[in-house]
Design a protein around this motif. Structure first.
Motif, mmCIF file in Angstrom:
data_model
loop_
_atom_site.group_PDB
_atom_site.id
_atom_site.type_symbol
_atom_site.label_atom_id
_atom_site.label_comp_id
_atom_site.label_asym_id
_atom_site.label_seq_id
_atom_site.Cartn_x
_atom_site.Cartn_y
_atom_site.Cartn_z
ATOM 1 N N ASP A 194 0.838 -1.199 0.000
ATOM 2 C CA ASP A 194 0.000 0.000 0.000
ATOM 3 C C ASP A 194 0.871 1.247 0.000
ATOM 4 O OD1 ASP A 194 -2.923 1.103 0.586
ATOM 5 O OD2 ASP A 194 -1.565 2.198 1.921
ATOM 6 N N LEU A 195 1.877 1.250 0.841
ATOM 7 C CA LEU A 195 2.799 2.388 0.919
ATOM 8 C C LEU A 195 3.636 2.510 -0.352
ATOM 9 C CD1 LEU A 195 4.141 4.692 2.504
ATOM 10 C CD2 LEU A 195 5.605 2.982 3.605
ATOM 11 N N LEU A 196 4.135 1.406 -0.857
ATOM 12 C CA LEU A 196 4.979 1.442 -2.053
ATOM 13 C C LEU A 196 4.202 1.951 -3.266
ATOM 14 C CD1 LEU A 196 6.980 -1.886 -1.679
ATOM 15 C CD2 LEU A 196 7.971 0.404 -1.801
ATOM 16 N N PHE A 197 3.014 1.418 -3.496
ATOM 17 C CA PHE A 197 2.244 1.822 -4.669
ATOM 18 C C PHE A 197 1.739 3.262 -4.559
ATOM 19 C CE2 PHE A 197 1.066 -2.869 -5.467
ATOM 20 C CZ PHE A 197 2.115 -3.019 -6.364
ATOM 21 N N CYS A 198 1.429 3.696 -3.340
ATOM 22 C CA CYS A 198 0.876 5.045 -3.169
ATOM 23 C C CYS A 198 1.943 6.127 -3.103
ATOM 24 C CB CYS A 198 0.017 5.095 -1.906
ATOM 25 S SG CYS A 198 -1.522 4.159 -2.012
ATOM 26 N N ARG A 199 3.084 5.814 -2.478
ATOM 27 C CA ARG A 199 4.076 6.871 -2.239
ATOM 28 C C ARG A 199 5.421 6.606 -2.900
ATOM 29 N NH1 ARG A 199 1.379 10.565 -2.247
ATOM 30 N NH2 ARG A 199 3.104 11.844 -1.493
ATOM 31 N N GLY A 200 5.681 5.423 -3.359
ATOM 32 C CA GLY A 200 6.868 5.144 -4.152
ATOM 33 C C GLY A 200 8.178 5.521 -3.495
ATOM 34 N N THR A 201 8.886 6.471 -4.103
ATOM 35 C CA THR A 201 10.216 6.851 -3.629
ATOM 36 C C THR A 201 10.182 7.531 -2.259
ATOM 37 O OG1 THR A 201 9.993 8.900 -4.920
ATOM 38 C CG2 THR A 201 11.187 7.073 -5.938
ATOM 39 N N GLN A 202 9.018 7.957 -1.819
ATOM 40 C CA GLN A 202 8.895 8.553 -0.487
ATOM 41 C C GLN A 202 8.611 7.508 0.591
ATOM 42 O OE1 GLN A 202 5.773 11.447 -0.781
ATOM 43 N NE2 GLN A 202 6.920 12.793 -2.153
ATOM 44 N N ALA A 203 8.448 6.262 0.181
ATOM 45 C CA ALA A 203 8.014 5.215 1.107
ATOM 46 C C ALA A 203 8.981 5.032 2.280
ATOM 47 C CB ALA A 203 7.843 3.895 0.358
ATOM 48 N N LEU A 204 10.259 5.011 1.996
ATOM 49 C CA LEU A 204 11.235 4.775 3.061
ATOM 50 C C LEU A 204 11.217 5.902 4.078
ATOM 51 C CD1 LEU A 204 13.435 3.117 4.341
ATOM 52 C CD2 LEU A 204 15.092 4.184 2.790
ATOM 53 N N GLU A 205 11.110 7.130 3.616
ATOM 54 C CA GLU A 205 11.084 8.265 4.529
ATOM 55 C C GLU A 205 9.842 8.208 5.414
ATOM 56 O OE1 GLU A 205 12.640 11.461 6.458
ATOM 57 O OE2 GLU A 205 13.587 10.269 4.865
ATOM 58 N N ILE A 206 8.723 7.850 4.842
ATOM 59 C CA ILE A 206 7.492 7.719 5.623
ATOM 60 C C ILE A 206 7.629 6.589 6.633
ATOM 61 C CG2 ILE A 206 5.039 7.079 5.488
ATOM 62 C CD1 ILE A 206 5.021 8.509 2.742
ATOM 63 N N LEU A 207 8.251 5.518 6.206
ATOM 64 C CA LEU A 207 8.471 4.371 7.101
ATOM 65 C C LEU A 207 9.364 4.768 8.276
ATOM 66 C CD1 LEU A 207 7.606 1.389 7.181
ATOM 67 C CD2 LEU A 207 9.765 0.837 6.048
ATOM 68 N N LYS A 208 10.406 5.528 7.976
ATOM 69 C CA LYS A 208 11.303 5.985 9.044
ATOM 70 C C LYS A 208 10.563 6.904 10.013
ATOM 71 C CE LYS A 208 15.664 5.764 6.459
ATOM 72 N NZ LYS A 208 16.758 6.558 5.844
ATOM 73 N N ASN A 209 9.705 7.756 9.507
ATOM 74 C CA ASN A 209 8.936 8.652 10.356
ATOM 75 C C ASN A 209 7.871 7.910 11.168
ATOM 76 O OD1 ASN A 209 10.363 10.900 9.483
ATOM 77 N ND2 ASN A 209 8.907 11.349 7.847
#
Length: 213
Positions: A194-209
């Motif tokens: 869900d995170l990968l398809f919706c946010r792509g290259t921002q996924a890791l930063e969102i995961l870290k946050n």
């Protein structure tokens, strides 16, 4: 949970793991996957959750003899049901119009099309693919035998994840809202896709946050 001085995470292997799972992985440089536990029904080991147009959808991988005591590494997938085709249709319907679907879709479809014999192999390929797309590098190994007690430098996260419990906040995961495809209210702790398809290259930063460690 006390994680200071612990360098290794011992964790069970899930099907397309959720965000909570990945916040745990982020917190440790070394990952040991539990390969010698008995399969436990109605857990994330063979299910995940995604957000469809009308509701949260549960995707379950059917297994053979799931009622018997079988080691997770030896558990076979049941292909008498066309579950892999159904899973991909459901994923495509949910995320086909998401911003990054076209960039990542083939990775997951190819794994489903391979029709792995064992659930372990399917889950491992999904996990390593997700880590690759997130650009997260971890040293990953698996257990040779089942040990109830672990070394003092190992954080035991086995059996901590329960799909029947709603995650509000844990010692590792603090839900961080991001733009999803459907609805006005953020749905936390879905599958990492869900995170990968919706946010792509921002996924890791969102995961870290979303990680408290």
């Amino acid at each position: 949970m006390e994680t200071q001085d612990k360098q290794t995470l011992l964790i069970d292997l899930h099907y397309l793991p959720n965000l909570e799972f990945f916040t745990y992985l982020q917190s440790f440089p070394n990952i040991i996957l539990e390969a010698n536990e008995n399969f436990i029904k109605q857990t994330y080991r063979n299910r995940c959750y995604i957000l469809g147009a009308n509701k949260v959808e549960m995707l379950t991988v059917p297994v053979i003899d799931g009622n018997k005591k079988i080691l997770i590494k030896d558990l076979k997938i049941d292909y008498s049901q066309r579950w892999n085709i159904i899973h991909w249709r459901t994923i495509s319907a949910a995320y086909g119009k998401s911003p990054f679907f076209e960039f990542y879709a083939d990775y997951f479809q190819n794994i489903l099309d391979k029709k792995n014999t064992f659930l372990w192999d399917l889950n491992f390929q999904m996990l390593t693919t997700c880590l690759k797309l997130l650009k997260v590098n971890r040293t990953i190994s698996h257990t040779e035998v089942y040990q109830k007690e672990v070394d003092s430098n190992v954080f035991d996260a086995r059996t901590l994840f329960n799909p029947k419990k709603q995650v509000i906040e844990t010692s590792f995961y603090l839900p961080k809202p991001y733009q999803q495809n459907f609805g006005n209210e953020f749905v936390p702790n879905l599958s990492i896709i869900d995170l990968l398809f919706c946010r792509g290259t921002q996924a890791l930063e969102i995961l870290k946050n979303s990680s408290l460690n």
